[in-house]
Design a protein around this motif. Structure first.
Motif, PDB file in Angstrom:
ATOM      1  N   MET A 196     121.290-101.701-113.663  1.00 25.66           N
ATOM      2  CA  MET A 196     122.383-102.302-114.438  1.00 25.66           C
ATOM      3  C   MET A 196     123.006-103.486-113.685  1.00 25.66           C
ATOM      4  SD  MET A 196     122.487-100.999-117.360  1.00 25.66           S
ATOM      5  CE  MET A 196     124.007-101.650-117.975  1.00 25.66           C
ATOM      6  N   GLN A 197     123.169-103.392-112.393  1.00 29.91           N
ATOM      7  CA  GLN A 197     123.711-104.493-111.589  1.00 29.91           C
ATOM      8  C   GLN A 197     122.794-105.712-111.666  1.00 29.91           C
ATOM      9  OE1 GLN A 197     126.519-104.970-110.037  1.00 29.91           O
ATOM     10  NE2 GLN A 197     127.370-102.939-110.346  1.00 29.91           N
ATOM     11  N   ARG A 198     121.497-105.489-111.523  1.00 28.93           N
ATOM     12  CA  ARG A 198     120.528-106.592-111.608  1.00 28.93           C
ATOM     13  C   ARG A 198     120.556-107.220-112.994  1.00 28.93           C
ATOM     14  NH1 ARG A 198     114.959-104.325-109.469  1.00 28.93           N
ATOM     15  NH2 ARG A 198     114.275-106.321-110.309  1.00 28.93           N
ATOM     16  N   LEU A 199     120.583-106.394-114.021  1.00 27.85           N
ATOM     17  CA  LEU A 199     120.617-106.882-115.397  1.00 27.85           C
ATOM     18  C   LEU A 199     121.891-107.688-115.670  1.00 27.85           C
ATOM     19  CD1 LEU A 199     119.174-106.886-118.124  1.00 27.85           C
ATOM     20  CD2 LEU A 199     120.381-104.780-118.683  1.00 27.85           C
ATOM     21  N   MET A 200     123.028-107.195-115.239  1.00 28.34           N
ATOM     22  CA  MET A 200     124.295-107.905-115.449  1.00 28.34           C
ATOM     23  C   MET A 200     124.319-109.231-114.664  1.00 28.34           C
ATOM     24  SD  MET A 200     125.834-106.257-117.706  1.00 28.34           S
ATOM     25  CE  MET A 200     127.368-107.116-117.712  1.00 28.34           C
ATOM     26  N   GLY A 201     123.725-109.239-113.489  1.00 23.45           N
ATOM     27  CA  GLY A 201     123.642-110.482-112.711  1.00 23.45           C
ATOM     28  C   GLY A 201     122.839-111.549-113.445  1.00 23.45           C
ATOM     29  N   ARG A 202     121.723-111.146-114.023  1.00 23.90           N
ATOM     30  CA  ARG A 202     120.901-112.090-114.791  1.00 23.90           C
ATOM     31  C   ARG A 202     121.644-112.586-116.032  1.00 23.90           C
ATOM     32  NH1 ARG A 202     114.634-110.027-114.559  1.00 23.90           N
ATOM     33  NH2 ARG A 202     114.466-110.175-112.300  1.00 23.90           N
ATOM     34  N   ILE A 203     122.325-111.697-116.732  1.00 27.41           N
ATOM     35  CA  ILE A 203     123.086-112.089-117.916  1.00 27.41           C
ATOM     36  C   ILE A 203     124.186-113.079-117.526  1.00 27.41           C
ATOM     37  CG2 ILE A 203     124.716-111.254-119.665  1.00 27.41           C
ATOM     38  CD1 ILE A 203     122.940-108.732-119.864  1.00 27.41           C
ATOM     39  N   ASP A 204     124.865-112.839-116.423  1.00 27.04           N
ATOM     40  CA  ASP A 204     125.914-113.767-115.966  1.00 27.04           C
ATOM     41  C   ASP A 204     125.342-115.149-115.631  1.00 27.04           C
ATOM     42  OD1 ASP A 204     127.882-111.251-114.181  1.00 27.04           O
ATOM     43  OD2 ASP A 204     127.892-111.868-116.294  1.00 27.04           O
ATOM     44  N   ARG A 205     124.179-115.178-114.973  1.00 25.52           N
ATOM     45  CA  ARG A 205     123.546-116.469-114.663  1.00 25.52           C
ATOM     46  C   ARG A 205     123.170-117.213-115.930  1.00 25.52           C
ATOM     47  NH1 ARG A 205     119.212-114.883-110.278  1.00 25.52           N
ATOM     48  NH2 ARG A 205     119.053-113.325-111.868  1.00 25.52           N
ATOM     49  N   ILE A 256     124.472-120.911-117.319  1.00 24.36           N
ATOM     50  CA  ILE A 256     123.555-121.998-117.683  1.00 24.36           C
ATOM     51  C   ILE A 256     123.812-122.459-119.111  1.00 24.36           C
ATOM     52  CG2 ILE A 256     121.129-122.537-118.157  1.00 24.36           C
ATOM     53  CD1 ILE A 256     120.425-120.673-115.770  1.00 24.36           C
ATOM     54  N   ILE A 257     123.974-121.511-120.025  1.00 25.39           N
ATOM     55  CA  ILE A 257     124.231-121.867-121.431  1.00 25.39           C
ATOM     56  C   ILE A 257     125.532-122.636-121.552  1.00 25.39           C
ATOM     57  CG2 ILE A 257     124.826-120.883-123.683  1.00 25.39           C
ATOM     58  CD1 ILE A 257     122.713-118.688-123.071  1.00 25.39           C
ATOM     59  N   SER A 258     126.573-122.194-120.857  1.00 26.99           N
ATOM     60  CA  SER A 258     127.839-122.891-120.983  1.00 26.99           C
ATOM     61  C   SER A 258     127.791-124.293-120.389  1.00 26.99           C
ATOM     62  CB  SER A 258     128.924-122.034-120.420  1.00 26.99           C
ATOM     63  OG  SER A 258     129.406-122.057-119.364  1.00 26.99           O
ATOM     64  N   VAL A 259     127.038-124.496-119.322  1.00 26.72           N
ATOM     65  CA  VAL A 259     126.870-125.854-118.776  1.00 26.72           C
ATOM     66  C   VAL A 259     126.142-126.736-119.782  1.00 26.72           C
ATOM     67  CG1 VAL A 259     125.600-127.181-117.033  1.00 26.72           C
ATOM     68  CG2 VAL A 259     126.975-125.233-116.343  1.00 26.72           C
TER      69      VAL A 259
END
Length: 134
Positions: A13-22, A26-29
Protein backbone atom coordinates in the motif's frame (compact mmCIF):
# COMPACT_ATOMS: atom_id res chain seq x y z
CA UNK A 1 -4.47 -20.04 -0.80
CA UNK A 2 -1.84 -18.24 1.23
CA UNK A 3 -2.80 -15.27 3.40
CA UNK A 4 -0.95 -12.00 3.00
CA UNK A 5 0.53 -10.70 6.21
CA UNK A 6 -0.30 -7.28 7.60
CA UNK A 7 3.30 -6.01 7.18
CA UNK A 8 3.49 -7.10 3.53
CA UNK A 9 0.07 -5.56 2.79
CA UNK A 10 1.11 -2.21 4.35
CA UNK A 11 4.38 -2.22 2.35
CA UNK A 12 2.47 -2.74 -0.91
CA UNK A 13 0.00 0.00 0.00
CA UNK A 14 2.86 2.43 0.75
CA UNK A 15 4.47 1.71 -2.63
CA UNK A 16 1.13 2.07 -4.41
CA UNK A 17 0.31 5.37 -2.68
CA UNK A 18 3.79 6.69 -3.50
CA UNK A 19 3.26 5.98 -7.19
CA UNK A 20 -0.21 7.58 -7.14
CA UNK A 21 1.24 10.71 -5.49
CA UNK A 22 3.98 10.96 -8.13
CA UNK A 23 1.45 10.58 -10.96
CA UNK A 24 -0.79 13.19 -9.33
CA UNK A 25 2.15 15.62 -9.24
CA UNK A 26 3.03 14.99 -12.88
CA UNK A 27 -0.58 15.45 -14.00
CA UNK A 28 -0.93 18.69 -12.09
CA UNK A 29 2.29 20.09 -13.59
CA UNK A 30 1.10 19.19 -17.09
CA UNK A 31 -2.33 20.72 -16.54
CA UNK A 32 -0.87 23.96 -15.15
CA UNK A 33 1.70 24.18 -17.94
CA UNK A 34 -0.98 23.74 -20.58
CA UNK A 35 -3.38 26.18 -18.92
CA UNK A 36 -0.74 28.88 -18.39
CA UNK A 37 0.58 28.81 -21.96
CA UNK A 38 -2.67 28.59 -23.90
CA UNK A 39 -5.47 31.13 -23.88
CA UNK A 40 -9.06 30.44 -24.85
CA UNK A 41 -11.99 32.70 -25.74
CA UNK A 42 -15.48 31.22 -26.07
CA UNK A 43 -13.94 27.75 -26.01
CA UNK A 44 -11.63 28.48 -28.94
CA UNK A 45 -7.84 28.68 -28.77
CA UNK A 46 -6.32 32.16 -29.11
CA UNK A 47 -2.87 33.01 -30.46
CA UNK A 48 -0.92 36.17 -29.67
CA UNK A 49 1.51 37.93 -32.03
CA UNK A 50 4.48 35.87 -30.90
CA UNK A 51 2.63 32.56 -31.35
CA UNK A 52 1.45 33.51 -34.82
CA UNK A 53 4.88 34.84 -35.88
CA UNK A 54 6.42 31.49 -34.91
CA UNK A 55 3.69 29.49 -36.64
CA UNK A 56 3.82 31.43 -39.91
CA UNK A 57 7.57 32.12 -39.68
CA UNK A 58 7.03 35.82 -40.22
CA UNK A 59 7.54 39.16 -38.46
CA UNK A 60 5.20 41.29 -36.38
CA UNK A 61 5.16 43.84 -39.20
CA UNK A 62 3.95 41.15 -41.62
CA UNK A 63 1.12 40.32 -39.20
CA UNK A 64 0.17 43.99 -39.21
CA UNK A 65 0.11 43.91 -43.02
CA UNK A 66 -1.96 40.71 -42.97
CA UNK A 67 -4.49 42.50 -40.75
CA UNK A 68 -4.69 45.69 -42.80
CA UNK A 69 -4.32 44.40 -46.37
CA UNK A 70 -5.49 40.79 -46.23
CA UNK A 71 -8.25 40.97 -43.62
CA UNK A 72 -6.75 38.79 -40.89
CA UNK A 73 -9.19 39.16 -37.99
CA UNK A 74 -7.80 40.00 -34.57
CA UNK A 75 -9.08 41.06 -31.19
CA UNK A 76 -7.48 43.54 -28.82
CA UNK A 77 -7.45 42.37 -25.21
CA UNK A 78 -5.52 44.44 -22.68
CA UNK A 79 -3.64 46.32 -25.44
CA UNK A 80 -2.50 43.04 -27.01
CA UNK A 81 -3.60 41.45 -30.29
CA UNK A 82 -5.06 37.95 -30.24
CA UNK A 83 -6.20 35.76 -33.13
CA UNK A 84 -8.86 33.03 -32.95
CA UNK A 85 -7.68 29.70 -34.30
CA UNK A 86 -10.60 29.49 -36.75
CA UNK A 87 -9.80 32.98 -38.12
CA UNK A 88 -6.14 32.03 -38.60
CA UNK A 89 -7.02 28.78 -40.40
CA UNK A 90 -9.52 30.58 -42.64
CA UNK A 91 -6.93 33.32 -43.42
CA UNK A 92 -4.30 30.69 -44.32
CA UNK A 93 -6.64 28.72 -46.58
CA UNK A 94 -7.87 31.88 -48.35
CA UNK A 95 -4.62 33.83 -48.75
CA UNK A 96 -1.63 31.49 -48.48
CA UNK A 97 -0.11 28.64 -50.42
CA UNK A 98 2.58 26.12 -49.59
CA UNK A 99 5.78 26.41 -51.64
CA UNK A 100 9.11 24.60 -51.55
CA UNK A 101 12.03 26.86 -50.62
CA UNK A 102 15.54 25.51 -50.06
CA UNK A 103 14.21 21.97 -49.77
CA UNK A 104 11.61 22.85 -47.12
CA UNK A 105 7.95 23.72 -47.36
CA UNK A 106 6.92 27.25 -46.33
CA UNK A 107 3.74 29.29 -46.51
CA UNK A 108 3.66 32.23 -48.92
CA UNK A 109 0.98 34.81 -49.73
CA UNK A 110 -0.84 33.92 -52.96
CA UNK A 111 -0.45 36.33 -55.85
CA UNK A 112 -3.44 38.57 -56.49
CA UNK A 113 -4.96 38.33 -53.02
CA UNK A 114 -5.51 41.17 -50.60
CA UNK A 115 -7.10 44.60 -50.88
CA UNK A 116 -4.31 46.36 -52.77
CA UNK A 117 -3.38 45.54 -56.33
CA UNK A 118 0.20 44.32 -56.74
CA UNK A 119 2.65 46.96 -57.87
CA UNK A 120 0.52 49.97 -56.98
CA UNK A 121 1.63 52.42 -54.36
CA UNK A 122 0.22 55.67 -53.08
CA UNK A 123 1.44 58.72 -54.91
CA UNK A 124 2.99 61.41 -52.77
CA UNK A 125 1.48 64.82 -52.99
CA UNK A 126 3.87 67.66 -53.55
CA UNK A 127 4.14 70.61 -51.26
CA UNK A 128 5.67 71.65 -48.03
CA UNK A 129 4.95 70.25 -44.68
CA UNK A 130 3.77 72.82 -42.21
CA UNK A 131 4.17 72.45 -38.49
CA UNK A 132 1.21 73.23 -36.33
CA UNK A 133 1.69 74.94 -33.03
CA UNK A 134 -0.35 74.36 -29.93
Amino acid sequence: MEAVGKDLFEEWMQRLMGRIDRLDGIISVLINKDASGVKYLDGERMYDNQDLCEMLRTSKRSLQRFRSEYGLKSRRISRKSYYKESDVLEFISRNMEEVVLDGGKVLKIKEGTGKKSPGKTKEKKGGRRTASRL
